[in-house]
Scaffold this motif. Structure first.
Motif: not given
Length: 355
Positions: A87-88, A180-184, A187-197
């Protein structure tokens, strides 16, 4: 190349210190941990720096300024809520434009810098490069699996059953492909956009994601124990200096730095240790791996393997070890019998007492 430095987050593991101070500004060897990261980036030739801030934005901006003191140009990018590392990247999209960038977590501490890492990335230019290190408890980190060629095969955030002991260090290098990855991702189960994802998305879409396994010193300074260990490591490279006043009844043993304006009276200081400017140490012992901030008072006490922040007072308090003592704290011995501990302890504090 630009750098995106993350200086938001709540610092929950460092409470109560982070109720009143940004976790990235807690000092290691009397220098905010955030400054080590900025200096490492500038040394690597990356001087265009965007700092992502949260609730402590004003404090971070006051400490770093426009970046000129570091030889950098700093832009501040507000993140409305701590919704994940990816998200950052999302909120910094306009500032990042189509430049390659280093993403550096502002509470990470790495000895040895990142100059070689940045140079290799510029030469090879994979879509992403991550730093990995072996850890004892991988379940507390993002964990990576590598193929035989050293490329990322799979990533998982804080897995219950880790498939490897290789944890992601909080330093990443990206080309614009990461957007492109960040847009695709979602949110994870904890409600965050994970950089690992986001990195896993790159892997699954056959982008080149390489890894560097580091064997040098690295710490995520998110807890008091980690801060103390990082402080110990930083002090190992201390250059001794006696810039303040040390009387003839005192002893400085090993690498000790007494800053200008500090006073040591009838005391023994065993390094590696640093006594900040304006501090007064009287009839006391300050032991190895201890940093004493500016304007502190230590009187009739023993302190070692500790971080003492600015303007704290420790008076006739017996022996203190393995402690992180906040700004303007006041620790005193009980003045009379019956012997008892008298405490004013804030939310989320941890106190360990021996009788």
């Amino acid at each position: 190349m630009k750098a995106l430095v993350l200086a938001g987050g709540t610092g929950s593991r460092l409470r109560p210190l982070t109720h009143t101070s940004a976790k990235q500004l807690v000092p290691i060897a009397n220098k905010p941990v955030l400054f080590y990261g900025i200096e490492a980036l500038v040394e690597a030739g990356v001087s265009e720096i965007g700092i992502v801030t949260g609730d402590s934005a004003a404090e971070v901006e006051a400490a770093v300024g426009d970046g000129s003191r570091f030889g950098a140009r700093v832009t501040y990018i507000p993140q409305g809520a701590p919704l994940g590392l990816a998200h950052a990247v999302l909120v910094a999209r306009e500032w990042l434009a189509d430049d390659d960038f280093v993403m550096y977590l502002g509470d990470n501490f790495v000895i040895g810098g990142i100059t070689e890492l940045v140079a290799d990335f510029r030469a090879e230019r994979p879509d992403a490069r991550v730093l990995l290190t072996k850890v004892a408890d991988p379940s507390s980190f993002g964990v990576a699996e590598l193929d035989p060629d050293g490329h990322i095969e799979r990533l998982e955030e804080k897995p219950r059953a880790p498939r490897s002991d290789l944890a992601l260090v909080g330093i990443y290098l990206f080309t614009p492909a990461v957007h492109d990855a960040v847009q695709a991702i979602r949110p994870s189960a904890r409600g965050e956009l994970e950089i690992t994802d986001a990195i896993q998305w790159l892997v699954e879409h056959e982008r080149v994601v390489s890894a560097t396994v580091i064997t040098g010193y690295w710490k995520d300074t998110g807890s008091a124990a980690d801060m103390l260990e990082a402080n110990r490591s930083a002090l190992e490279g201390l250059r001794p200096a006696q810039l303040g006043s040390v009387d003839t009844a005192s002893q400085l043993v090993g690498p000790v730095r007494v800053e200008e304006g500090a006073t040591v009276v009838r005391s023994r200081i065993v390094g590696p240790a640093v006594i900040g400017g304006g501090s007064v140490v009287t009839d006391s012992y300050v032991g190895p791996s201890t940093s004493v901030g500016q304007g502190c008072v230590i009187d009739g006490s023993e302190v070692e393997f500790s971080i003492v922040l600015g303007r704290a007072r420790i008076e006739h308090a017996g022996r203190i070890a393995g402690s992180l003592i906040g700004r303007d704290a006041h620790i005193t011995g009980a003045p009379q019998a019956p012997r008892a501990h008298c405490l004013v302890v804030g939310d989320h504090s941890r106190v360990q007492i021996t009788s």
